[in-house]
Design a protein around this motif. Structure first.
Motif, PDB file in Angstrom:
ATOM      1  N   GLU A 129      70.178  86.819  20.210  1.00  0.00           N
ATOM      2  CA  GLU A 129      68.813  87.307  20.005  1.00  0.00           C
ATOM      3  C   GLU A 129      68.742  88.279  18.826  1.00  0.00           C
ATOM      4  O   GLU A 129      67.789  88.261  18.059  1.00  0.00           O
ATOM      5  CB  GLU A 129      68.267  87.920  21.288  1.00  0.00           C
ATOM      6  CG  GLU A 129      68.006  86.828  22.332  1.00  0.00           C
ATOM      7  CD  GLU A 129      67.453  87.342  23.648  1.00  0.00           C
ATOM      8  OE1 GLU A 129      67.406  88.585  23.861  1.00  0.00           O
ATOM      9  OE2 GLU A 129      67.065  86.495  24.483  1.00  0.00           O
ATOM     10  N   HIS A 134      66.022  82.043  19.407  1.00  0.00           N
ATOM     11  CA  HIS A 134      64.956  82.081  20.399  1.00  0.00           C
ATOM     12  C   HIS A 134      65.242  81.068  21.490  1.00  0.00           C
ATOM     13  O   HIS A 134      65.677  79.946  21.197  1.00  0.00           O
ATOM     14  CB  HIS A 134      63.605  81.768  19.754  1.00  0.00           C
ATOM     15  CG  HIS A 134      63.256  82.730  18.663  1.00  0.00           C
ATOM     16  ND1 HIS A 134      62.771  83.988  18.923  1.00  0.00           N
ATOM     17  CD2 HIS A 134      63.363  82.636  17.320  1.00  0.00           C
ATOM     18  CE1 HIS A 134      62.578  84.625  17.779  1.00  0.00           C
ATOM     19  NE2 HIS A 134      62.940  83.823  16.788  1.00  0.00           N
ATOM     20  N   ARG A 135      64.980  81.461  22.726  1.00  0.00           N
ATOM     21  CA  ARG A 135      65.192  80.572  23.858  1.00  0.00           C
ATOM     22  C   ARG A 135      64.160  79.454  23.823  1.00  0.00           C
ATOM     23  O   ARG A 135      62.969  79.710  23.729  1.00  0.00           O
ATOM     24  CB  ARG A 135      65.066  81.359  25.157  1.00  0.00           C
ATOM     25  CG  ARG A 135      65.527  80.583  26.361  1.00  0.00           C
ATOM     26  CD  ARG A 135      65.419  81.379  27.635  1.00  0.00           C
ATOM     27  NE  ARG A 135      65.913  82.742  27.493  1.00  0.00           N
ATOM     28  CZ  ARG A 135      65.570  83.732  28.302  1.00  0.00           C
ATOM     29  NH1 ARG A 135      64.727  83.532  29.293  1.00  0.00           N
ATOM     30  NH2 ARG A 135      66.072  84.933  28.136  1.00  0.00           N
ATOM     31  N   TYR A 152      69.183  77.891  23.001  1.00  0.00           N
ATOM     32  CA  TYR A 152      68.607  78.745  21.963  1.00  0.00           C
ATOM     33  C   TYR A 152      68.607  77.981  20.649  1.00  0.00           C
ATOM     34  O   TYR A 152      69.433  77.092  20.442  1.00  0.00           O
ATOM     35  CB  TYR A 152      69.440  80.025  21.795  1.00  0.00           C
ATOM     36  CG  TYR A 152      69.107  81.125  22.761  1.00  0.00           C
ATOM     37  CD1 TYR A 152      68.396  82.248  22.340  1.00  0.00           C
ATOM     38  CD2 TYR A 152      69.505  81.070  24.082  1.00  0.00           C
ATOM     39  CE1 TYR A 152      68.096  83.276  23.214  1.00  0.00           C
ATOM     40  CE2 TYR A 152      69.209  82.095  24.963  1.00  0.00           C
ATOM     41  CZ  TYR A 152      68.505  83.199  24.517  1.00  0.00           C
ATOM     42  OH  TYR A 152      68.195  84.209  25.394  1.00  0.00           O
ATOM     43  N   LYS A 154      67.676  78.517  16.165  1.00  0.00           N
ATOM     44  CA  LYS A 154      67.307  79.377  15.048  1.00  0.00           C
ATOM     45  C   LYS A 154      67.055  78.502  13.830  1.00  0.00           C
ATOM     46  O   LYS A 154      67.903  77.678  13.468  1.00  0.00           O
ATOM     47  CB  LYS A 154      68.435  80.361  14.730  1.00  0.00           C
ATOM     48  CG  LYS A 154      68.132  81.253  13.532  1.00  0.00           C
ATOM     49  CD  LYS A 154      69.289  82.185  13.233  1.00  0.00           C
ATOM     50  CE  LYS A 154      69.006  83.048  12.022  1.00  0.00           C
ATOM     51  NZ  LYS A 154      70.128  83.966  11.767  1.00  0.00           N
TER      52      LYS A 154
END
Length: 163
Positions: A129, A134-135, A152, A154
Protein backbone atom coordinates in the motif's frame (compact mmCIF):
# COMPACT_ATOMS: atom_id res chain seq x y z
CA UNK A 1 24.19 -15.33 9.57
CA UNK A 2 25.46 -12.12 11.18
CA UNK A 3 22.97 -9.28 11.55
CA UNK A 4 22.72 -6.95 8.60
CA UNK A 5 23.70 -3.37 9.40
CA UNK A 6 20.93 -0.87 8.70
CA UNK A 7 23.27 1.01 6.35
CA UNK A 8 24.24 -1.92 4.14
CA UNK A 9 23.54 -1.20 0.48
CA UNK A 10 21.03 -3.61 -1.04
CA UNK A 11 21.75 -4.71 -4.61
CA UNK A 12 19.20 -6.52 -6.73
CA UNK A 13 20.18 -8.68 -9.69
CA UNK A 14 18.78 -11.48 -11.81
CA UNK A 15 19.22 -14.86 -10.12
CA UNK A 16 21.67 -17.38 -11.52
CA UNK A 17 21.86 -21.16 -11.30
CA UNK A 18 24.49 -20.75 -8.55
CA UNK A 19 21.75 -19.14 -6.38
CA UNK A 20 19.53 -22.23 -6.50
CA UNK A 21 20.45 -23.59 -3.04
CA UNK A 22 19.89 -20.17 -1.43
CA UNK A 23 16.56 -19.73 -3.25
CA UNK A 24 15.24 -23.10 -2.09
CA UNK A 25 16.47 -22.59 1.50
CA UNK A 26 14.75 -19.20 1.74
CA UNK A 27 11.55 -20.63 0.25
CA UNK A 28 11.49 -23.37 2.91
CA UNK A 29 12.23 -20.87 5.70
CA UNK A 30 9.65 -18.32 4.52
CA UNK A 31 6.55 -20.27 3.54
CA UNK A 32 4.70 -23.10 5.29
CA UNK A 33 2.71 -23.90 2.13
CA UNK A 34 2.38 -22.79 -1.51
CA UNK A 35 6.14 -23.18 -1.94
CA UNK A 36 8.11 -23.20 -5.16
CA UNK A 37 10.08 -26.43 -5.55
CA UNK A 38 13.72 -26.72 -6.55
CA UNK A 39 12.60 -27.95 -10.00
CA UNK A 40 10.25 -24.98 -10.40
CA UNK A 41 12.98 -22.50 -9.48
CA UNK A 42 15.35 -24.19 -11.90
CA UNK A 43 12.75 -23.91 -14.68
CA UNK A 44 12.04 -20.25 -13.85
CA UNK A 45 15.74 -19.36 -13.98
CA UNK A 46 15.82 -20.38 -17.67
CA UNK A 47 12.38 -19.08 -18.64
CA UNK A 48 11.47 -16.07 -20.77
CA UNK A 49 8.12 -15.85 -18.97
CA UNK A 50 9.63 -15.67 -15.47
CA UNK A 51 12.12 -13.41 -13.75
CA UNK A 52 13.81 -14.45 -10.52
CA UNK A 53 15.53 -11.60 -8.69
CA UNK A 54 17.83 -11.80 -5.68
CA UNK A 55 18.81 -9.10 -3.23
CA UNK A 56 22.24 -9.12 -1.67
CA UNK A 57 24.60 -6.93 0.31
CA UNK A 58 28.20 -7.07 1.45
CA UNK A 59 29.73 -9.18 -1.30
CA UNK A 60 26.90 -11.43 -2.49
CA UNK A 61 25.29 -12.03 0.92
CA UNK A 62 21.86 -13.48 0.00
CA UNK A 63 19.06 -11.46 1.63
CA UNK A 64 15.89 -12.07 -0.37
CA UNK A 65 14.20 -12.96 -3.60
CA UNK A 66 11.27 -12.02 -5.83
CA UNK A 67 9.65 -13.97 -8.64
CA UNK A 68 7.78 -12.17 -11.42
CA UNK A 69 5.74 -13.86 -14.15
CA UNK A 70 5.00 -12.47 -17.60
CA UNK A 71 2.34 -13.83 -19.97
CA UNK A 72 2.91 -13.54 -23.70
CA UNK A 73 0.69 -10.87 -25.22
CA UNK A 74 -0.33 -9.47 -21.83
CA UNK A 75 0.52 -6.03 -20.46
CA UNK A 76 0.03 -7.30 -16.87
CA UNK A 77 2.94 -8.78 -14.91
CA UNK A 78 2.42 -10.82 -11.75
CA UNK A 79 4.61 -10.63 -8.67
CA UNK A 80 4.28 -14.26 -7.68
CA UNK A 81 6.51 -14.28 -4.64
CA UNK A 82 8.70 -12.04 -2.53
CA UNK A 83 10.67 -13.21 0.51
CA UNK A 84 13.43 -11.85 2.73
CA UNK A 85 15.56 -13.47 5.40
CA UNK A 86 14.18 -12.75 8.88
CA UNK A 87 17.25 -10.75 9.96
CA UNK A 88 17.02 -8.56 6.83
CA UNK A 89 13.37 -7.55 7.36
CA UNK A 90 12.72 -3.87 7.92
CA UNK A 91 16.01 -2.92 6.26
CA UNK A 92 14.78 -2.08 2.76
CA UNK A 93 15.27 -5.48 1.13
CA UNK A 94 11.59 -6.03 0.30
CA UNK A 95 11.29 -2.47 -0.99
CA UNK A 96 14.36 -2.88 -3.20
CA UNK A 97 12.99 -6.13 -4.63
CA UNK A 98 9.57 -4.57 -5.26
CA UNK A 99 11.09 -1.57 -7.05
CA UNK A 100 13.26 -3.86 -9.19
CA UNK A 101 10.25 -6.03 -10.10
CA UNK A 102 8.32 -2.92 -11.17
CA UNK A 103 11.27 -1.63 -13.18
CA UNK A 104 11.74 -4.93 -15.04
CA UNK A 105 8.00 -5.15 -15.76
CA UNK A 106 8.03 -1.59 -17.16
CA UNK A 107 11.00 -2.42 -19.39
CA UNK A 108 9.06 -5.40 -20.76
CA UNK A 109 6.19 -3.11 -21.72
CA UNK A 110 3.84 -4.04 -18.87
CA UNK A 111 1.29 -1.44 -17.80
CA UNK A 112 0.33 -3.07 -14.49
CA UNK A 113 1.84 -5.28 -11.79
CA UNK A 114 -0.48 -7.52 -9.80
CA UNK A 115 0.11 -9.68 -6.75
CA UNK A 116 -1.72 -11.79 -4.22
CA UNK A 117 -1.17 -11.54 -0.47
CA UNK A 118 -2.56 -13.36 2.55
CA UNK A 119 -5.07 -11.24 4.44
CA UNK A 120 -3.10 -11.88 7.66
CA UNK A 121 0.23 -10.62 6.26
CA UNK A 122 0.07 -7.08 7.67
CA UNK A 123 3.76 -6.32 7.01
CA UNK A 124 3.54 -7.13 3.29
CA UNK A 125 0.22 -5.33 2.90
CA UNK A 126 1.74 -2.22 4.50
CA UNK A 127 4.65 -2.21 2.01
CA UNK A 128 2.38 -2.79 -0.99
CA UNK A 129 0.00 0.00 0.00
CA UNK A 130 2.91 2.36 0.70
CA UNK A 131 4.16 1.68 -2.83
CA UNK A 132 0.79 2.54 -4.38
CA UNK A 133 -0.85 -0.86 -4.75
CA UNK A 134 -4.64 -1.00 -4.45
CA UNK A 135 -6.79 -3.93 -3.42
CA UNK A 136 -8.86 -5.09 -6.40
CA UNK A 137 -10.27 -8.48 -5.34
CA UNK A 138 -11.00 -10.73 -2.40
CA UNK A 139 -9.74 -14.30 -2.76
CA UNK A 140 -11.61 -16.61 -0.33
CA UNK A 141 -9.70 -19.79 0.61
CA UNK A 142 -7.06 -18.84 -1.96
CA UNK A 143 -4.02 -20.44 -0.34
CA UNK A 144 -3.15 -24.13 -0.03
CA UNK A 145 -3.85 -24.05 3.73
CA UNK A 146 -7.28 -22.45 3.19
CA UNK A 147 -6.23 -18.90 4.14
CA UNK A 148 -7.94 -15.99 2.43
CA UNK A 149 -6.06 -13.64 0.15
CA UNK A 150 -6.38 -10.29 -1.54
CA UNK A 151 -5.30 -9.32 -5.03
CA UNK A 152 -3.54 -5.98 -5.37
CA UNK A 153 -2.60 -4.06 -8.52
CA UNK A 154 -0.52 -1.03 -9.40
CA UNK A 155 -0.44 0.84 -12.71
CA UNK A 156 3.13 1.07 -14.03
CA UNK A 157 3.65 4.48 -15.54
CA UNK A 158 6.67 5.42 -17.60
CA UNK A 159 8.74 8.48 -16.73
CA UNK A 160 6.98 10.42 -19.50
CA UNK A 161 3.57 9.49 -18.14
CA UNK A 162 4.53 10.70 -14.64
CA UNK A 163 5.30 14.23 -15.85
Amino acid sequence: MTPMPATAAVRVRRAELSDLDDLVALELASFASDRLSRAQYRRHLDSDSALVLVASANHRRFLGTAVVFFRKGSKVARLYSIATHAEARGKGVGSALLQAAESHARRRGCKELRLEVRTDNAAAISIYERFGYHRIAELPSYYEDGADGWRYAKPLRTHREKA
